[in-house]
Design a protein around this motif. Sequence first.
Motif, PDB file in Angstrom:
ATOM      1  N   TYR A  63       0.831  -1.199   0.000  1.00  0.00           N
ATOM      2  CA  TYR A  63       0.000   0.000   0.000  1.00  0.00           C
ATOM      3  C   TYR A  63       0.874   1.261   0.000  1.00  0.00           C
ATOM      4  O   TYR A  63       0.619   2.206  -0.748  1.00  0.00           O
ATOM      5  CB  TYR A  63      -0.926   0.003   1.219  1.00  0.00           C
ATOM      6  CG  TYR A  63      -1.729   1.275   1.325  1.00  0.00           C
ATOM      7  CD1 TYR A  63      -2.822   1.500   0.497  1.00  0.00           C
ATOM      8  CD2 TYR A  63      -1.371   2.255   2.240  1.00  0.00           C
ATOM      9  CE1 TYR A  63      -3.548   2.672   0.583  1.00  0.00           C
ATOM     10  CE2 TYR A  63      -2.088   3.433   2.340  1.00  0.00           C
ATOM     11  CZ  TYR A  63      -3.181   3.638   1.502  1.00  0.00           C
ATOM     12  OH  TYR A  63      -3.890   4.806   1.579  1.00  0.00           O
ATOM     13  N   GLN A  64       1.912   1.269   0.814  1.00  0.00           N
ATOM     14  CA  GLN A  64       2.807   2.421   0.864  1.00  0.00           C
ATOM     15  C   GLN A  64       3.484   2.638  -0.484  1.00  0.00           C
ATOM     16  O   GLN A  64       3.646   3.784  -0.924  1.00  0.00           O
ATOM     17  CB  GLN A  64       3.852   2.241   1.962  1.00  0.00           C
ATOM     18  CG  GLN A  64       3.279   2.333   3.351  1.00  0.00           C
ATOM     19  CD  GLN A  64       4.279   1.953   4.426  1.00  0.00           C
ATOM     20  OE1 GLN A  64       5.237   1.227   4.178  1.00  0.00           O
ATOM     21  NE2 GLN A  64       4.038   2.424   5.639  1.00  0.00           N
ATOM     22  N   HIS A  65       3.872   1.574  -1.154  1.00  0.00           N
ATOM     23  CA  HIS A  65       4.482   1.695  -2.475  1.00  0.00           C
ATOM     24  C   HIS A  65       3.485   2.257  -3.477  1.00  0.00           C
ATOM     25  O   HIS A  65       3.832   3.118  -4.301  1.00  0.00           O
ATOM     26  CB  HIS A  65       5.002   0.342  -2.961  1.00  0.00           C
ATOM     27  CG  HIS A  65       6.156  -0.162  -2.162  1.00  0.00           C
ATOM     28  ND1 HIS A  65       6.553  -1.472  -2.213  1.00  0.00           N
ATOM     29  CD2 HIS A  65       7.001   0.448  -1.294  1.00  0.00           C
ATOM     30  CE1 HIS A  65       7.592  -1.650  -1.419  1.00  0.00           C
ATOM     31  NE2 HIS A  65       7.880  -0.495  -0.845  1.00  0.00           N
ATOM     32  N   ALA A  66       2.238   1.795  -3.406  1.00  0.00           N
ATOM     33  CA  ALA A  66       1.203   2.294  -4.321  1.00  0.00           C
ATOM     34  C   ALA A  66       0.944   3.782  -4.081  1.00  0.00           C
ATOM     35  O   ALA A  66       0.811   4.562  -5.035  1.00  0.00           O
ATOM     36  CB  ALA A  66      -0.085   1.490  -4.150  1.00  0.00           C
ATOM     37  N   VAL A  67       0.897   4.185  -2.839  1.00  0.00           N
ATOM     38  CA  VAL A  67       0.702   5.602  -2.515  1.00  0.00           C
ATOM     39  C   VAL A  67       1.859   6.423  -3.037  1.00  0.00           C
ATOM     40  O   VAL A  67       1.673   7.499  -3.620  1.00  0.00           O
ATOM     41  CB  VAL A  67       0.524   5.803  -0.986  1.00  0.00           C
ATOM     42  CG1 VAL A  67       0.593   7.274  -0.613  1.00  0.00           C
ATOM     43  CG2 VAL A  67      -0.781   5.182  -0.527  1.00  0.00           C
ATOM     44  N   TRP A  68       3.086   5.924  -2.862  1.00  0.00           N
ATOM     45  CA  TRP A  68       4.246   6.643  -3.379  1.00  0.00           C
ATOM     46  C   TRP A  68       4.163   6.791  -4.894  1.00  0.00           C
ATOM     47  O   TRP A  68       4.450   7.859  -5.435  1.00  0.00           O
ATOM     48  CB  TRP A  68       5.547   5.936  -2.987  1.00  0.00           C
ATOM     49  CG  TRP A  68       6.741   6.683  -3.476  1.00  0.00           C
ATOM     50  CD1 TRP A  68       7.398   7.686  -2.834  1.00  0.00           C
ATOM     51  CD2 TRP A  68       7.391   6.529  -4.741  1.00  0.00           C
ATOM     52  NE1 TRP A  68       8.424   8.167  -3.610  1.00  0.00           N
ATOM     53  CE2 TRP A  68       8.434   7.472  -4.799  1.00  0.00           C
ATOM     54  CE3 TRP A  68       7.198   5.707  -5.836  1.00  0.00           C
ATOM     55  CZ2 TRP A  68       9.272   7.598  -5.887  1.00  0.00           C
ATOM     56  CZ3 TRP A  68       8.030   5.830  -6.931  1.00  0.00           C
ATOM     57  CH2 TRP A  68       9.050   6.760  -6.947  1.00  0.00           C
TER      58      TRP A  68
ATOM     59  N   VAL B 176       1.548   6.930  -6.827  1.00  0.00           N
ATOM     60  CA  VAL B 176       0.527   7.915  -7.198  1.00  0.00           C
ATOM     61  C   VAL B 176       0.996   9.326  -6.898  1.00  0.00           C
ATOM     62  O   VAL B 176       0.796  10.242  -7.704  1.00  0.00           O
ATOM     63  CB  VAL B 176      -0.803   7.614  -6.471  1.00  0.00           C
ATOM     64  CG1 VAL B 176      -1.794   8.747  -6.638  1.00  0.00           C
ATOM     65  CG2 VAL B 176      -1.399   6.306  -6.977  1.00  0.00           C
ATOM     66  N   THR B 177       1.658   9.527  -5.769  1.00  0.00           N
ATOM     67  CA  THR B 177       2.032  10.886  -5.369  1.00  0.00           C
ATOM     68  C   THR B 177       3.331  11.384  -5.977  1.00  0.00           C
ATOM     69  O   THR B 177       3.476  12.573  -6.221  1.00  0.00           O
ATOM     70  CB  THR B 177       2.134  10.997  -3.838  1.00  0.00           C
ATOM     71  OG1 THR B 177       3.075  10.044  -3.362  1.00  0.00           O
ATOM     72  CG2 THR B 177       0.777  10.769  -3.194  1.00  0.00           C
TER      73      THR B 177
ATOM     74  N   ARG C  29      -1.194   7.550 -12.482  1.00  0.00           N
ATOM     75  CA  ARG C  29      -2.636   7.484 -12.232  1.00  0.00           C
ATOM     76  C   ARG C  29      -3.413   6.934 -13.417  1.00  0.00           C
ATOM     77  O   ARG C  29      -4.503   6.450 -13.278  1.00  0.00           O
ATOM     78  CB  ARG C  29      -3.171   8.872 -11.901  1.00  0.00           C
ATOM     79  CG  ARG C  29      -2.586   9.434 -10.632  1.00  0.00           C
ATOM     80  CD  ARG C  29      -2.996  10.868 -10.441  1.00  0.00           C
ATOM     81  NE  ARG C  29      -2.233  11.460  -9.377  1.00  0.00           N
ATOM     82  CZ  ARG C  29      -2.756  11.989  -8.297  1.00  0.00           C
ATOM     83  NH1 ARG C  29      -4.047  12.023  -8.151  1.00  0.00           N
ATOM     84  NH2 ARG C  29      -2.003  12.493  -7.359  1.00  0.00           N
TER      85      ARG C  29
END
Length: 115
Positions: free
Chosen positions: A6-11, A13-14, A19
Motif C-alpha cells: 500500500y505504501q508503495h502504491a501511494v508513493w 501515485v504521489t 494514475r
Amino acid sequence: MYKEAYQHAVWLVTHANCREQVNYFYDYTEQYFLSMVSGNIYKNVFQTYVELIERAGNIKDTILEIVNTLDKCNYNFNKVSEQLFVHKNTVFFRLDKIKEFLEIDPVKNACDRHF
C-alpha cells in the motif's frame, strides 16, 4: 506485506504520477530510493559537478541537454541523435568532451550516470 504494498502504491501515485495506467513499483525503485535521500545530501554529493558545470560557461546548456537526453533515451545513441537532430558522431564527440570536462564515463560506468 500488504502495508508495504500500500505504501508503495501511494508513493507511485504521489511521486511518479502513475494514475492513468498500470504501473509496477519495481520499475520505479531507483526513483523511490532517490526520493528517500534529503536534498542536503544531494547537494553535498553533487556540488562538485554543479561547480564544474557552472564554470563551463557557454557549453553549460549543451552539457545539460546531452546528459538529459542520454538519460531519457537510455543511452541509445541512435535515439539521442534523433532527439537532438544531430548526427550520431556529433553525439559521440559531445559526450567525449563531457567525459574530459567532468572526468566521468557514463557509457562504460553505470555509476557515473547519476552525476
